[in-house]
Write a protein that holds these residues in place. Structure first.
Motif, PDB file in Angstrom:
ATOM      1  N   ALA A  62       3.065  -3.181   5.297  1.00 28.69           N
ATOM      2  CA  ALA A  62       3.122  -1.780   5.697  1.00 28.69           C
ATOM      3  C   ALA A  62       4.293  -1.118   4.991  1.00 28.69           C
ATOM      4  CB  ALA A  62       3.285  -1.655   7.213  1.00 28.69           C
ATOM      5  N   ASP A  63       4.032   0.060   4.444  1.00 32.79           N
ATOM      6  CA  ASP A  63       5.077   0.778   3.713  1.00 32.79           C
ATOM      7  C   ASP A  63       4.576   2.202   3.481  1.00 32.79           C
ATOM      8  OD1 ASP A  63       6.728   1.775   1.393  1.00 32.79           O
ATOM      9  OD2 ASP A  63       7.515  -0.250   1.460  1.00 32.79           O
ATOM     10  N   PRO A  64       5.416   3.212   3.699  1.00 31.79           N
ATOM     11  CA  PRO A  64       4.951   4.577   3.432  1.00 31.79           C
ATOM     12  C   PRO A  64       4.617   4.803   1.965  1.00 31.79           C
ATOM     13  CG  PRO A  64       7.310   4.544   3.868  1.00 31.79           C
ATOM     14  CD  PRO A  64       6.789   3.186   4.220  1.00 31.79           C
ATOM     15  N   GLY A  65       5.215   3.992   1.089  1.00 31.37           N
ATOM     16  CA  GLY A  65       4.956   4.141  -0.337  1.00 31.37           C
ATOM     17  C   GLY A  65       3.535   3.809  -0.752  1.00 31.37           C
ATOM     18  N   VAL A 107      12.736   0.624  -4.300  1.00 34.02           N
ATOM     19  CA  VAL A 107      11.509  -0.172  -4.200  1.00 34.02           C
ATOM     20  C   VAL A 107      11.696  -1.441  -5.017  1.00 34.02           C
ATOM     21  CG1 VAL A 107       9.028  -0.253  -4.640  1.00 34.02           C
ATOM     22  CG2 VAL A 107      10.094   1.887  -3.908  1.00 34.02           C
ATOM     23  N   THR A 108      11.475  -2.592  -4.396  1.00 31.55           N
ATOM     24  CA  THR A 108      11.663  -3.874  -5.078  1.00 31.55           C
ATOM     25  C   THR A 108      10.367  -4.670  -5.084  1.00 31.55           C
ATOM     26  OG1 THR A 108      12.416  -4.942  -3.033  1.00 31.55           O
ATOM     27  CG2 THR A 108      14.102  -3.972  -4.455  1.00 31.55           C
ATOM     28  N   SER A 109      10.335  -5.696  -5.909  1.00 33.36           N
ATOM     29  CA  SER A 109       9.141  -6.540  -6.054  1.00 33.36           C
ATOM     30  C   SER A 109       9.565  -7.997  -5.985  1.00 33.36           C
ATOM     31  CB  SER A 109       8.419  -6.238  -7.374  1.00 33.36           C
ATOM     32  OG  SER A 109       9.324  -6.264  -8.466  1.00 33.36           O
ATOM     33  N   ARG A 110       9.872  -8.441  -4.771  1.00 31.77           N
ATOM     34  CA  ARG A 110      10.399  -9.792  -4.573  1.00 31.77           C
ATOM     35  C   ARG A 110       9.267 -10.796  -4.393  1.00 31.77           C
ATOM     36  NH1 ARG A 110      15.951  -8.884  -3.503  1.00 31.77           N
ATOM     37  NH2 ARG A 110      16.317  -6.682  -3.090  1.00 31.77           N
ATOM     38  N   PRO A 111       9.411 -11.999  -4.958  1.00 32.52           N
ATOM     39  CA  PRO A 111       8.373 -13.022  -4.857  1.00 32.52           C
ATOM     40  C   PRO A 111       8.478 -13.818  -3.557  1.00 32.52           C
ATOM     41  CG  PRO A 111      10.132 -13.807  -6.270  1.00 32.52           C
ATOM     42  CD  PRO A 111      10.495 -12.397  -5.883  1.00 32.52           C
ATOM     43  N   ASP A 123       4.658  -7.668   6.892  1.00 35.30           N
ATOM     44  CA  ASP A 123       5.766  -7.427   5.973  1.00 35.30           C
ATOM     45  C   ASP A 123       6.034  -5.928   5.990  1.00 35.30           C
ATOM     46  OD1 ASP A 123       7.689  -7.544   4.010  1.00 35.30           O
ATOM     47  OD2 ASP A 123       6.282  -7.813   2.348  1.00 35.30           O
ATOM     48  N   CYS A 124       7.147  -5.515   6.599  1.00 35.23           N
ATOM     49  CA  CYS A 124       7.408  -4.088   6.805  1.00 35.23           C
ATOM     50  C   CYS A 124       8.893  -3.785   6.619  1.00 35.23           C
ATOM     51  CB  CYS A 124       6.955  -3.680   8.202  1.00 35.23           C
ATOM     52  SG  CYS A 124       7.272  -1.952   8.609  1.00 35.23           S
ATOM     53  N   PRO A 125       9.271  -3.129   5.526  1.00 36.71           N
ATOM     54  CA  PRO A 125       8.410  -2.537   4.521  1.00 36.71           C
ATOM     55  C   PRO A 125       8.038  -3.560   3.446  1.00 36.71           C
ATOM     56  CG  PRO A 125      10.685  -1.970   4.051  1.00 36.71           C
ATOM     57  CD  PRO A 125      10.707  -2.771   5.319  1.00 36.71           C
ATOM     58  N   GLY A 126       6.822  -3.467   2.950  1.00 39.50           N
ATOM     59  CA  GLY A 126       6.357  -4.433   1.960  1.00 39.50           C
ATOM     60  C   GLY A 126       6.750  -4.090   0.541  1.00 39.50           C
ATOM     61  N   GLY A 127       6.985  -2.799   0.262  1.00 45.31           N
ATOM     62  CA  GLY A 127       7.317  -2.421  -1.109  1.00 45.31           C
ATOM     63  C   GLY A 127       6.280  -2.925  -2.089  1.00 45.31           C
ATOM     64  N   ALA A 128       6.746  -3.368  -3.257  1.00 41.43           N
ATOM     65  CA  ALA A 128       5.846  -3.916  -4.280  1.00 41.43           C
ATOM     66  C   ALA A 128       5.994  -5.429  -4.342  1.00 41.43           C
ATOM     67  CB  ALA A 128       6.147  -3.281  -5.633  1.00 41.43           C
ATOM     68  N   ALA A 129       6.259  -6.054  -3.191  1.00 41.78           N
ATOM     69  CA  ALA A 129       6.444  -7.505  -3.141  1.00 41.78           C
ATOM     70  C   ALA A 129       5.119  -8.237  -3.284  1.00 41.78           C
ATOM     71  CB  ALA A 129       7.112  -7.895  -1.831  1.00 41.78           C
ATOM     72  N   ALA A 130       5.217  -9.504  -3.629  1.00 40.29           N
ATOM     73  CA  ALA A 130       4.026 -10.332  -3.831  1.00 40.29           C
ATOM     74  C   ALA A 130       3.710 -11.204  -2.625  1.00 40.29           C
ATOM     75  CB  ALA A 130       4.213 -11.213  -5.074  1.00 40.29           C
ATOM     76  N   LEU A 131       4.381 -10.976  -1.497  1.00 37.74           N
ATOM     77  CA  LEU A 131       4.192 -11.857  -0.353  1.00 37.74           C
ATOM     78  C   LEU A 131       2.730 -11.948   0.074  1.00 37.74           C
ATOM     79  CD1 LEU A 131       5.493 -13.635   1.837  1.00 37.74           C
ATOM     80  CD2 LEU A 131       5.697 -11.575   3.248  1.00 37.74           C
ATOM     81  N   ALA A 132       2.068 -10.810   0.234  1.00 33.29           N
ATOM     82  CA  ALA A 132       0.679 -10.827   0.689  1.00 33.29           C
ATOM     83  C   ALA A 132      -0.216 -11.586  -0.277  1.00 33.29           C
ATOM     84  CB  ALA A 132       0.167  -9.396   0.875  1.00 33.29           C
ATOM     85  N   ALA A 133       0.015 -11.399  -1.563  1.00 30.05           N
ATOM     86  CA  ALA A 133      -0.813 -12.072  -2.565  1.00 30.05           C
ATOM     87  C   ALA A 133      -0.519 -13.561  -2.630  1.00 30.05           C
ATOM     88  CB  ALA A 133      -0.582 -11.422  -3.936  1.00 30.05           C
TER      89      ALA A 133
END
Length: 273
Positions: A67-70, A17-21, A45-55
């Protein structure tokens, strides 16, 4: 647009799980902030993980659904898994900075990692405040209507984990990403190599199978975030007969250099039937 996701098992995902900006997304996928801001429809964004794209994209006027099962785990748990992913990346950078960092950041890897920290905190806050933008769902079946998204992005999954997604699974997932993408829109997938840096050995056959299902593809060269130019697989779902595509030139807002010649139509290889 924001369906209620079915319950998912409360287990950690089998991938990092990553958190890319946002800026890393743009570099990896060959996009600009201006392109995102001028889209006529939402982004998946699929999988979105903990990324900041939506924000982050919201400030550009771009609506993003992740979207992400996590997401069934909740924002705090997924953010904690992303912190573990950050530690894995930090160790990888220490061992091979040339592979994992762009040239202009190799002398300051801590700045790159801080961008992940900021993205992780933005994700946790945004997913808590706007849970409807984060749907617990997994490929190859997504709970979205046909043609919902103007742009669909998928990073560090389909080709990065061949033990999780074999060739047939990849084809099913790519067809699903194309299904939820509007005619005239585009799907972009990155990277095209696995966790050890080995390129997908059956990409040509996979693209032939996609053509068999009416999905055109091209491989793009983008600046990337590592030592080499990144390669991105771009898909175009086939528009219904008589439908009008996106305005502009043949590539619409997605004009980018092609790194391979266009291929002809062929029958789907046997392993994908």
């Amino acid at each position: 647009m924001h369906p209620t996701a079915p319950p998912r098992p409360q287990a950690a995902p089998p991938v990092l799980v990553t958190s890319r900006p946002l800026d890393e997304y743009c570099a990896s996928f060959g996009l600009t902030r201006a392109q995102l801001g001028h889209l006529s429809g939402p982004v998946l964004d699929c999988p979105g993980g903990a990324a900041a794209l939506a924000a982050e994209a919201r400030a550009l006027g771009c609506e993003v659904l992740a979207a992400d099962p996590g997401y069934a785990l909740g924002p705090d748990r997924l953010a904690a898994l992303a912190a573990d992913g950050r530690a894995v990346m930090a160790d990888a950078i220490r061992r091979d900075p040339r592979r994992h960092l762009p040239a202009d950041r190799r002398h300051r890897p801590e700045k790159y990692l801080r961008s992940w920290d900021r993205a992780r905190h933005l994700f946790a806050a945004d997913a808590t405040a706007h849970p409807e933008r984060y749907v617990a769902a997994a490929l190859p079946r997504l709970p979205f209507a046909d043609g919902t998204f103007a742009l669909t992005l998928s990073s560090y999954l389909l080709f990065a984990y061949p033990a999780v997604f074999g060739p047939a699974d990849q084809l099913r997932a790519l067809r699903e990403l194309a299904r939820v993408t509007a005619p005239g829109g585009e799907v972009r997938i990155h990277p095209l190599y696995d966790e050890r840096g080995r390129p997908c050995p059956h990409l040509t056959e996979l693209r032939a199978a996609l053509r068999h299902h009416g999905i055109t593809s091209r491989v793009l060269a983008t600046p990337g975030t590592g030592r080499r130019t990144a390669r991105v697989l771009a898909l175009r779902p086939q528009a219904p007969r008589g439908a009008r595509g996106a305005p502009g030139n043949a590539d619409g807002p997605w004009a980018a250099p092609r790194t391979d010649p266009p291929g002809g139509r062929s029958e789907a290889p046997g392993m994908y039937r």
